[in-house]
Write a protein that holds these residues in place. Structure first.
Motif, PDB file in Angstrom:
ATOM      1  N   MET A  92      31.591  33.118  40.074  1.00  0.00           N
ATOM      2  CA  MET A  92      33.598  32.481  40.382  1.00  0.00           C
ATOM      3  C   MET A  92      33.836  34.251  40.709  1.00  0.00           C
ATOM      4  N   ALA A 131      35.508  28.480  47.963  1.00  0.00           N
ATOM      5  CA  ALA A 131      34.707  28.355  47.377  1.00  0.00           C
ATOM      6  C   ALA A 131      34.105  29.367  45.919  1.00  0.00           C
ATOM      7  N   GLY A 132      34.818  29.802  45.653  1.00  0.00           N
ATOM      8  CA  GLY A 132      35.679  30.754  44.471  1.00  0.00           C
ATOM      9  C   GLY A 132      36.414  29.132  43.298  1.00  0.00           C
ATOM     10  N   LEU A 161      32.352  36.046  44.241  1.00  0.00           N
ATOM     11  CA  LEU A 161      32.846  35.001  44.995  1.00  0.00           C
ATOM     12  C   LEU A 161      34.139  34.918  45.140  1.00  0.00           C
ATOM     13  N   TYR A 213      35.732  37.826  47.626  1.00  0.00           N
ATOM     14  CA  TYR A 213      37.626  37.850  48.280  1.00  0.00           C
ATOM     15  C   TYR A 213      38.689  38.680  48.172  1.00  0.00           C
ATOM     16  N   LEU A 224      35.003  32.908  51.382  1.00  0.00           N
ATOM     17  CA  LEU A 224      34.690  33.459  49.320  1.00  0.00           C
ATOM     18  C   LEU A 224      35.937  32.679  49.254  1.00  0.00           C
TER      19      LEU A 224
END
Length: 315
Positions: free
Chosen positions: A65, A115-116, A69, A73, A112
Motif C-alpha cells: 500500500m 487500489a491503495g 501503490l 500514485y 493506483l
C-alpha cells in the motif's frame, strides 16, 4: 546501467516504447524504499509485532500500500503536473517525450489510488479497528500528495512547505501506518515522527538540485533557487543532522541510552559523507551522497523505532 535507471525512475535512464516499462518508470520504484522501510519502523515502534505468518503478510500488504501503490500514485501524479518542468529538466521522461498519452497516465493515477485505499481498508478490517485508522492515513496522505503537485495549492512551489510535506510523507506517514496496524498510534509518537520528518525535509532538498534550471524558469521557489546551491546544501545537511541529534536527546530522556549511542554512531558517517559529497558539489555528487549516507539514516530510524517500542512511551 541506463536500462536499470530507466526502470527505477532515475534521471539519465534510457528511453523505451514498452508501455509497462513506461508505467513503472512513472511510479519511480527507487522512491518506494523509504516508505517500505517506514512501515517496518512503525511496526517496530508498536512493540506488538509478532513473527507470525498473519503479521508478516499484513506487514507486506502495508508495504504494498505504502510503496508501489500510493507512492506510485504520488510519483505518477507528480509527473503529470510537472510535465512542463520535465520538458526542460528531463525531456526523455515518459510524458514530455510523448511515449505515453495523458489518458493512459490518468488511468494509472486512478488505478493506483483506488487500489491503495482498498488495501488500507482491508488492513483496518484485519486489525479490527473500530476507526479505520490506516484507511484515513492513506486518504490523508493521498490528499497531501495531490496538493503537493496540483494547482492551485501546489505545495512544491514553496521550498520549505513542499519539502516538509515530502519529508513527512516519506517518514511519518508509513511509520504511522505500520504502528497503527500492529499497535496504537499515540500523539507523542506521532509528534516525534513529525519532528523526525524535518530530517526528511533536508533529504528532499537534495532532490531539488537536479531541477534548478526548470524551477528557475517556471518560478518555483525551491530552496536551491531561493538560497543558492551552496547555501541550500548547508541547509540540507543541517536539517538532516540537527533533527537526528534531537532524536538522540529524546532517546536519552526516555531511558534508551544504548540506542542513543548507536544513533550517534550512525550520524557520524552521514556528516562525513556530507563533507565529502554534499557540501563540496551537490549538483555533481547528489546521487553519490544519497547512496552513501542514506543507509545510515534509515538504520538510525529503525534503531529509534525499536527503542520507542521498548520504552515507557509504548509499554
Amino acid at each position: 546501467m541506463s536500462d536499470a535507471r530507466q526502470l527505477l525512475g532515475i534521471k539519465g535512464g534510457s528511453e523505451t516504447k514498452n508501455i509497462w516499462k513506461l508505467r513503472l518508470q512513472l511510479m519511480k520504484p527507487i522512491t518506494w524504499i523509504p516508505l517500505i522501510w517506514g512501515v517496518i519502523c512503525g511496526a517496530a515502534a508498536s512493540g506488538n509485532f509478532q513473527w507470525h505468518i498473519s503479521n508478516i503478510l499484513a506487514s507486506f500488504a502495508c508495504m504494498l500500500m505504502s510503496g508501489p501503490l500510493l507512492t506510485g500514485y504520488t510519483q505518477t501524479i507528480n509527473d503529470y503536473f510537472d510535465r512542463e518542468i520535465d520538458a526542460i529538466n528531463e525531456p526523455n521522461r515518459p510524458i514530455p517525450s510523448g511515449a505515453i498519452s495523458l489518458t493512459q497516465v490518468k488511468v494509472q493515477i486512478w488505478f493506483l489510488l483506488i487500489a491503495g485505499l482498498c488495501v488500507a481498508y482491508l488492513l483496518d478490517l484485519w486489525s479490527n479497528h473500530s476507526t479505520p485508522t490506516v484507511f484515513l492515513l492513506a486518504l490523508g496522505g493521498s490528499f497531501v500528495s495531490y496538493i503537493y503537485s496540483a494547482p492551485p495549492l501546489k505545495l512544491k512551489q514553496n521550498g520549505w512547505l513542499g519539502n516538509y510535506a515530502l519529508g513527512a510523507s516519506y517518514i511519518a506517514l508509513p511509520w504511522w501506518a505500520g504502528q497503527a496496524l500492529f499497535g496504537e498510534l499515540t500523539w507523542i509518537t506521532a509528534l516525534l515522527t513529525l519532528a523526525y520528518s524535518l530530517a526528511g525535509l533536508g533529504i528532499a532538498v537534495i532532490n531539488d538540485f537536479k531541477s534548478v534550471e526548470g524551477d528557475k524558469e517556471l518560478g518555483l521557489s525551491s530552496l536551491p533557487v531561493v538560497f543558492g546551491i551552496k547555501n541550500a546544501s548547508w541547509i540540507s545537511a543541517g536539517m538532516i543532522d540537527i533533527f537526528q541529534l534531537m532524536m538522540v536527546v529524546v532517546l536519552v530522556l526516555i531511558g534508551q541510552h544504548f540506542a542513543s549511542v548507536i544513533l550517534v554512531l550512525l550520524i557520524i558517517p552521514q556528516i562525513t559523507f556530507q563533507d565529502i559529497w554534499l557540501l563540496r558539489d551537490p549538483l555533481a555528487f547528489d546521487v553519490k551522497y544519497q547512496a552513501s549516507a542514506q543507509p545510515f539514516l534509515i538504520l538510525g530510524m529503525l534503531v529509534t523505532a525499536l527503542a520507542i517500542g521498548h520504552s515507557s512511551l509504548i509499554i
